[in-house]
Design an enzyme around this catalytic site. Structure first.
Site, short mmCIF file in Angstrom:
data_model
loop_
_atom_site.label_atom_id
_atom_site.label_comp_id
_atom_site.label_asym_id
_atom_site.label_seq_id
_atom_site.Cartn_x
_atom_site.Cartn_y
_atom_site.Cartn_z
N ILE A 25 -33.31 1.57 7.99
CA ILE A 25 -33.15 2.46 9.15
C ILE A 25 -32.14 3.57 8.86
O ILE A 25 -32.32 4.71 9.33
CB ILE A 25 -32.79 1.67 10.43
CG1 ILE A 25 -33.07 2.51 11.67
CG2 ILE A 25 -31.36 1.19 10.43
CD1 ILE A 25 -34.51 2.91 11.84
N ARG B 146 -22.59 -1.92 0.02
CA ARG B 146 -22.42 -2.77 -1.17
C ARG B 146 -23.27 -2.23 -2.30
O ARG B 146 -23.30 -2.77 -3.37
CB ARG B 146 -22.86 -4.20 -0.84
CG ARG B 146 -22.22 -4.77 0.40
CD ARG B 146 -22.92 -6.01 0.89
NE ARG B 146 -24.34 -5.76 1.11
CZ ARG B 146 -25.23 -6.70 1.42
NH1 ARG B 146 -24.84 -7.95 1.55
NH2 ARG B 146 -26.50 -6.40 1.60
N LYS C 85 -29.61 -1.22 17.43
CA LYS C 85 -30.08 -2.39 18.15
C LYS C 85 -30.44 -3.47 17.14
O LYS C 85 -30.76 -3.12 16.01
CB LYS C 85 -31.28 -2.07 19.04
CG LYS C 85 -32.46 -1.37 18.37
CD LYS C 85 -33.28 -2.00 17.31
CE LYS C 85 -33.92 -3.30 17.51
NZ LYS C 85 -34.88 -3.62 16.38
N ASP D 247 -36.78 -9.09 17.04
CA ASP D 247 -36.27 -7.83 16.46
C ASP D 247 -37.11 -6.65 16.95
O ASP D 247 -36.57 -5.71 17.52
CB ASP D 247 -36.20 -7.89 14.93
CG ASP D 247 -35.65 -6.57 14.39
OD1 ASP D 247 -34.43 -6.34 14.53
OD2 ASP D 247 -36.44 -5.75 13.88
P1 NAP Z 1 -32.20 -3.47 5.99
O1 NAP Z 1 -33.19 -2.56 5.38
O2 NAP Z 1 -32.20 -4.90 5.57
O3 NAP Z 1 -30.78 -2.83 5.75
C1 NAP Z 1 -29.60 -3.39 6.24
C2 NAP Z 1 -28.45 -2.93 5.35
O4 NAP Z 1 -27.25 -3.51 5.87
C3 NAP Z 1 -28.55 -3.42 3.90
O5 NAP Z 1 -29.25 -2.51 3.11
C4 NAP Z 1 -27.09 -3.51 3.51
O6 NAP Z 1 -26.66 -2.20 3.19
C5 NAP Z 1 -26.36 -3.86 4.78
N1 NAP Z 1 -25.98 -5.28 4.91
C6 NAP Z 1 -24.74 -5.74 5.17
N2 NAP Z 1 -24.74 -7.07 5.27
C7 NAP Z 1 -26.01 -7.49 5.06
C8 NAP Z 1 -26.61 -8.77 5.04
N3 NAP Z 1 -25.92 -9.89 5.26
N4 NAP Z 1 -27.95 -8.83 4.78
C9 NAP Z 1 -28.67 -7.70 4.57
N5 NAP Z 1 -28.12 -6.45 4.61
C10 NAP Z 1 -26.80 -6.35 4.84
O7 NAP Z 1 -32.33 -3.49 7.59
P2 NAP Z 1 -32.80 -2.29 8.53
O8 NAP Z 1 -34.26 -2.37 8.72
O9 NAP Z 1 -32.21 -1.04 8.10
O10 NAP Z 1 -32.17 -2.79 9.92
C11 NAP Z 1 -30.78 -2.68 10.19
C12 NAP Z 1 -30.59 -2.66 11.69
O11 NAP Z 1 -31.31 -1.56 12.22
C13 NAP Z 1 -31.13 -3.92 12.39
O12 NAP Z 1 -30.31 -4.25 13.47
C14 NAP Z 1 -32.51 -3.47 12.88
O13 NAP Z 1 -32.95 -4.17 14.02
C15 NAP Z 1 -32.22 -2.02 13.21
N6 NAP Z 1 -33.42 -1.16 13.20
C16 NAP Z 1 -34.31 -1.21 12.17
C17 NAP Z 1 -35.48 -0.44 12.21
C18 NAP Z 1 -36.51 -0.45 11.11
O14 NAP Z 1 -37.57 0.17 11.29
N7 NAP Z 1 -36.28 -1.05 9.95
C19 NAP Z 1 -35.71 0.38 13.32
C20 NAP Z 1 -34.74 0.47 14.30
C21 NAP Z 1 -33.61 -0.32 14.25
P3 NAP Z 1 -25.74 -1.89 1.92
O15 NAP Z 1 -26.62 -2.12 0.76
O16 NAP Z 1 -25.39 -0.48 2.15
O17 NAP Z 1 -24.56 -2.81 2.00
#
Ligand code: NAP
Length: 305
Positions: free
Chosen positions: A12, A35, A88, A165
């Site tokens: 995101i 990280r 969120k 989610d």
């Molecule tokens: P993601 O791709 O897994 O990215 C999360 C990032 O958070 C990781 O790349 C990592 O970044 C960091 N992180 C820190 N602690 C972590 C852990 N224990 N496990 C995994 N990652 C960790 O997730 P995302 O889809 O971006 O979602 C993040 C948030 O945005 C969630 O709350 C989700 O509900 C919300 N969201 C997502 C979307 C979507 O379409 N994906 C849409 C709207 C909202 P670093 O490598 O920089 O440390």
């Protein structure tokens, strides 16, 4: 210009936050707490403390990490005097999310608990259309394939998340457009035998109006994906489709514009910072907590990628 950082450079952050910060004249992306690899041209740090010690003048931070583990991050951000935007769902638990508002107040900082889908183009037109009509029934159908939208995201299967989610996005819209407050009357949660979070859920919600609100969430949808809400009223049926980006009344499309959700989100964050005001609405998250609290659980087959 507000000097902003992002914590958590995942899907995101890359898809939405980075481009929309770049496109917004009120913000400048200065740093990342990550990280892994930072976005190009942006300084990277492993903690908020390290980032603030570098003296870059960061004033605000967007928390884009998964919901579990945010309390420490949010506390650290407020300790360092930052204004905070939170993706969120706000936290791992309701009591954590409630603490955020208290800490923000104590630190005299701005806290924006975001619900990006409330910024979708059809949400405000839907509110206006529904305002002088009486609801008869509401149906929410939120069905997507987790393998397509969340490949390899292990955190999504942590307890309390799973199909909620995406589902909480639907709840963020109905808590905005329907008369409230809404309560969970019944909840059925279906857990894969190898995961600690539900892959599907059926909820019945009730508001002050006698209409029943039927909600279906499915994270294992193999056919066409759908993110739809239908509200039958005394003056016709309102349909919101594709995550409230499209609106129709009795099947006739209504023009709602196409401004991007995250463009509106960052415009709103800049306004909140200018007004020194927080925006914290935990209603969608409270419904999720209640769905787990009274949910009848059943087991389905194992989940496979
Ligand atoms: P993601 O791709 O897994 O990215 C999360 C990032 O958070 C990781 O790349 C990592 O970044 C960091 N992180 C820190 N602690 C972590 C852990 N224990 N496990 C995994 N990652 C960790 O997730 P995302 O889809 O971006 O979602 C993040 C948030 O945005 C969630 O709350 C989700 O509900 C919300 N969201 C997502 C979307 C979507 O379409 N994906 C849409 C709207 C909202 P670093 O490598 O920089 O440390």
């Amino acid at each position: 210009m507000i000097r902003i950082a992002i914590a958590g450079i995942g899907k995101i952050a890359r898809d939405q936050h980075i481009p929309h910060i770049a496109a917004n004249r009120d913000f400048e992306l200065i740093a990342a707490v990550t990280r892994h690899e930072p976005p190009s041209g942006v300084s990277a740090f492993t903690t908020i403390g390290e980032m603030m010690a570098a003296g870059l003048g960061v004033e605000a931070i967007a928390i884009c990490t998964p919901p579990i583990g945010r309390l420490a991050l949010v506390r650290e951000a407020f300790d360092h005097g930052l204004d905070v935007l939170i993706e969120k769902p706000p936290a791992a638990t309701l009591s954590e999310a409630e603490q955020f508002a208290t800490i923000a107040g104590q630190a005299d900082r701005v806290l924006f608990v975001t619900w990006h889908l409330r910024e979708a183009a059809a949400v405000e037109p839907a509110c206006k259309w529904l305002a002088d009509r009486t609801m008869r029934s509401v149906r929410v159908d939120w069905r997507e394939n987790v393998r397509v939208w969340h490949p390899g995201q292990e955190w999504i299967w942590q307890p309390g998340i799973g199909v909620f989610d995406p589902g909480i996005n639907a709840l963020s819209v109905i808590t905005r457009i329907l008369p409230g407050p809404l309560c969970v009357e019944a909840s059925e949660l279906r857990f894969p035998s190898n995961k600690p979070a539900p892959i599907a859920a059926s909820l019945t919600l009730k508001g002050p109006n006698p209409a029943t609100i039927a909600v279906e969430f499915d994270f294992d949808q193999r056919g066409p994906q759908c993110w739809d809400i239908a509200v039958e009223t005394d003056g016709g049926t309102l349909q919101l489709a594709d995550g409230a980006s499209k609106m129709a009344v009795d099947g006739v499309p209504v023009e709602v514009g196409d401004e991007a959700e995250y463009a509106r989100l960052y415009r709103r964050f800049a306004e909140l910072i200018a007004a020194r005001r927080s925006d914290v609405d935990l209603a969608p998250f409270r419904l999720v907590a209640d769905a787990f609290l009274i949910g009848r659980r059943s087991e389905v087959g194992p989940f496979g990628e």
